[in-house]
Design a protein around this motif. Structure first.
Motif, PDB file in Angstrom:
ATOM      1  N   ASP A  49       1.179  -1.517   0.396  1.00 29.95           N
ATOM      2  CA  ASP A  49       0.020  -0.063  -0.147  1.00 29.95           C
ATOM      3  C   ASP A  49       0.729   0.992  -0.399  1.00 29.95           C
ATOM      4  N   THR A  50       2.119   1.467   0.578  1.00 33.23           N
ATOM      5  CA  THR A  50       3.188   2.385   0.657  1.00 33.23           C
ATOM      6  C   THR A  50       3.561   2.691  -0.794  1.00 33.23           C
ATOM      7  N   VAL A  51       4.133   1.573  -1.232  1.00 31.89           N
ATOM      8  CA  VAL A  51       4.485   1.904  -2.611  1.00 31.89           C
ATOM      9  C   VAL A  51       3.714   2.030  -3.773  1.00 31.89           C
ATOM     10  N   LYS A  52       2.824   1.990  -3.129  1.00 35.53           N
ATOM     11  CA  LYS A  52       1.240   1.987  -4.419  1.00 35.53           C
ATOM     12  C   LYS A  52       1.164   1.161  -5.538  1.00 35.53           C
ATOM     13  N   LEU A  53       1.735  -0.624  -5.200  1.00 31.14           N
ATOM     14  CA  LEU A  53       1.899  -0.810  -6.644  1.00 31.14           C
ATOM     15  C   LEU A  53       1.310  -1.438  -7.136  1.00 31.14           C
ATOM     16  N   ASP A  54       0.811  -0.983  -8.875  1.00 31.11           N
ATOM     17  CA  ASP A  54      -0.202  -1.794  -9.499  1.00 31.11           C
ATOM     18  C   ASP A  54       0.453  -3.112 -10.081  1.00 31.11           C
ATOM     19  N   GLY A  55       0.884  -3.591  -9.207  1.00 31.86           N
ATOM     20  CA  GLY A  55       0.899  -5.415  -9.352  1.00 31.86           C
ATOM     21  C   GLY A  55       1.570  -6.651  -8.074  1.00 31.86           C
ATOM     22  N   THR A  56       2.330  -7.423  -7.892  1.00 25.87           N
ATOM     23  CA  THR A  56       2.545  -7.955  -7.072  1.00 25.87           C
ATOM     24  C   THR A  56       4.074  -7.523  -6.094  1.00 25.87           C
ATOM     25  N   LEU A  57       3.831  -7.677  -4.467  1.00 25.23           N
ATOM     26  CA  LEU A  57       4.774  -7.384  -3.947  1.00 25.23           C
ATOM     27  C   LEU A  57       5.627  -8.484  -3.258  1.00 25.23           C
ATOM     28  N   SER A  58       7.053  -8.774  -3.186  1.00 20.84           N
ATOM     29  CA  SER A  58       6.756  -9.761  -2.121  1.00 20.84           C
ATOM     30  C   SER A  58       8.210  -9.850  -1.522  1.00 20.84           C
ATOM     31  N   ILE A  59       7.841 -10.108  -0.521  1.00 18.80           N
ATOM     32  CA  ILE A  59       9.360 -10.104   0.491  1.00 18.80           C
ATOM     33  C   ILE A  59       9.996 -11.698   1.133  1.00 18.80           C
ATOM     34  N   GLU A  60      10.785 -11.892   0.377  1.00 21.51           N
ATOM     35  CA  GLU A  60      11.190 -12.986   1.180  1.00 21.51           C
ATOM     36  C   GLU A  60      12.431 -12.682   2.046  1.00 21.51           C
ATOM     37  N   VAL A  61      12.496 -13.923   2.624  1.00 19.09           N
ATOM     38  CA  VAL A  61      13.834 -13.219   3.923  1.00 19.09           C
ATOM     39  C   VAL A  61      14.402 -14.866   4.083  1.00 19.09           C
ATOM     40  N   ARG A  62      15.914 -14.447   3.363  1.00 21.58           N
ATOM     41  CA  ARG A  62      16.380 -15.546   2.851  1.00 21.58           C
ATOM     42  C   ARG A  62      17.502 -16.394   4.075  1.00 21.58           C
ATOM     43  N   GLY A  63      17.231 -16.718   4.439  1.00 22.49           N
ATOM     44  CA  GLY A  63      18.775 -17.377   5.702  1.00 22.49           C
ATOM     45  C   GLY A  63      18.980 -18.478   5.755  1.00 22.49           C
ATOM     46  N   GLN A  64      20.343 -17.916   6.780  1.00 27.69           N
ATOM     47  CA  GLN A  64      21.268 -19.065   6.820  1.00 27.69           C
ATOM     48  C   GLN A  64      20.733 -20.077   9.414  1.00 27.69           C
ATOM     49  N   GLY A  65      19.846 -19.178   9.219  1.00 26.21           N
ATOM     50  CA  GLY A  65      19.675 -19.765  10.890  1.00 26.21           C
ATOM     51  C   GLY A  65      18.460 -21.051  10.275  1.00 26.21           C
ATOM     52  N   GLU A  66      17.750 -21.317  11.707  1.00 23.60           N
ATOM     53  CA  GLU A  66      16.899 -22.422  11.981  1.00 23.60           C
ATOM     54  C   GLU A  66      15.961 -22.321  10.341  1.00 23.60           C
ATOM     55  N   LEU A  67      15.677 -21.420  10.209  1.00 22.49           N
ATOM     56  CA  LEU A  67      14.314 -21.471   8.838  1.00 22.49           C
ATOM     57  C   LEU A  67      15.380 -20.587   8.020  1.00 22.49           C
ATOM     58  N   SER A  68      15.368 -21.687   6.137  1.00 24.56           N
ATOM     59  CA  SER A  68      15.942 -20.850   4.953  1.00 24.56           C
ATOM     60  C   SER A  68      14.967 -20.058   4.438  1.00 24.56           C
ATOM     61  N   LEU A  69      13.982 -19.982   4.734  1.00 27.91           N
ATOM     62  CA  LEU A  69      13.212 -19.182   4.436  1.00 27.91           C
ATOM     63  C   LEU A  69      11.953 -19.129   4.376  1.00 27.91           C
ATOM     64  N   LEU A  70      11.274 -17.821   4.246  1.00 29.82           N
ATOM     65  CA  LEU A  70      10.231 -17.378   4.968  1.00 29.82           C
ATOM     66  C   LEU A  70       9.778 -15.968   3.862  1.00 29.82           C
TER      67      LEU A  70
END
Length: 291
Positions: free
Chosen positions: A55-76
């Motif tokens: 909503d902040t960037v007012k994007l007419d499309g898809t926005l994704s956030i990927e957290v690529r980690g090396q801890g207990e989670l490899s991806l969020l």
């Protein structure tokens, strides 16, 4: 409490904000998986964050956030589109133990990076990358705005496995209409007093009144949010084609068919040998119907 996002601004200043609350959409994500509580909480924060950023960037499309980690989670990963549809997923590192109930953000993700992708309906795809140099998701996202957007931005995120919420403040570069030089510092200072239980338990207008009842705040109509998955047979077919004909035919020789499913919503897709041959012969043709 409705799933919605609401925009607001402080009159005669260059400070604006967004506030989001999620319940049903959050449950839809969690009900499709069996994540530990610490992962559920972080996924809730990520869902709130992706709604705020879209909503902040007012994007007419898809926005994704990927957290690529090396801890207990490899991806969020969380994704939002202009229709107010949200989806999210987590992936526990191969061979890793299940995260403990009280695992911190740093325990869960370790070192790594956040990749934010803006994919407009028309125009060029854009990716911004920022290192996981902070101890909270909100801190890492604030660093992204400072680095990529060069806009002073603050975020407050909360989730408890039942509800998720977030608050965003941003100072716009145009100061010509700003008649209050202390507006940014004061609005951030007041927002720093918000408690997670208030962000999760109070209605949005109550939160804004609690924080800014002495300010002149203009509140806009809320926008409804919901769970929604963008998977389709066409997209799944395109993904299969990236494996190449040789590998697909090897799978068919071993299994006689190919069954796959969306990791986000668990919709299943079935392909016969004839389906795969048709895809390989006509990769740009419409996909056959689901069996």
């Amino acid at each position: 409490m409705s799933d919605q996002i609401q925009r607001f601004l402080f009159d005669q200043t260059n400070v604006r904000g967004e506030i989001v609350t999620l319940s049903s959409a959050y449950h839809e994500v969690l009900d499709r998986h069996a994540y530990p509580p610490a992962v559920n909480q972080l996924l809730g924060e990520l869902l709130a964050a992706v709604a705020l950023l879209t909503d902040t960037v007012k994007l007419d499309g898809t926005l994704s956030i990927e957290v690529r980690g090396q801890g207990e989670l490899s991806l969020l990963m969380a994704e939002s589109n202009p229709g107010g549809e949200l989806r999210a997923i987590a992936r526990i590192a191969d061979g890793g133990a299940l995260p403990s109930e009280h695992a911190s953000f740093r325990d869960l993700v370790g070192d790594g990076q956040i990749v934010i992708t803006l994919d407009p309906r028309g125009g060029n795809r854009y990716q911004g990358v920022v290192a996981l140099d902070h101890d909270t998701l909100s801190g890492c996202l604030e660093a992204y705005f400072s680095q990529s957007e060069q806009l002073p931005t603050r975020l407050w995120l909360a989730a408890d496995g039942e509800r998720a919420g977030g608050l965003l403040l941003q100072r716009l570069p145009d100061a010509s209409q700003n008649q209050d030089v202390d507006a940014w510092e004061r609005s951030v200072h007041l927002a720093d007093t918000i408690k997670p239980e208030e962000l999760l338990g109070l209605e949005q207008r109550e939160v804004l009144y609690r924080l800014y009842h002495e300010e002149t705040v203009r509140v806009f109509e809320p926008k409804a949010l919901r769970f929604g998955c963008t998977c389709s047979r066409e997209r799944m077919s395109s993904g299969l084609l990236t494996l190449g004909g040789a590998e697909l035919r090897d799978i068919l020789r071993e299994q006689g068919e190919i069954n796959t499913q969306c990791h986000f919503c668990h919709t299943k897709y079935h392909y016969t040998a004839a389906d795969i041959e048709s895809l390989l012969d006509n990769p740009d043709a419409p996909s056959p119907t689901i069996h």
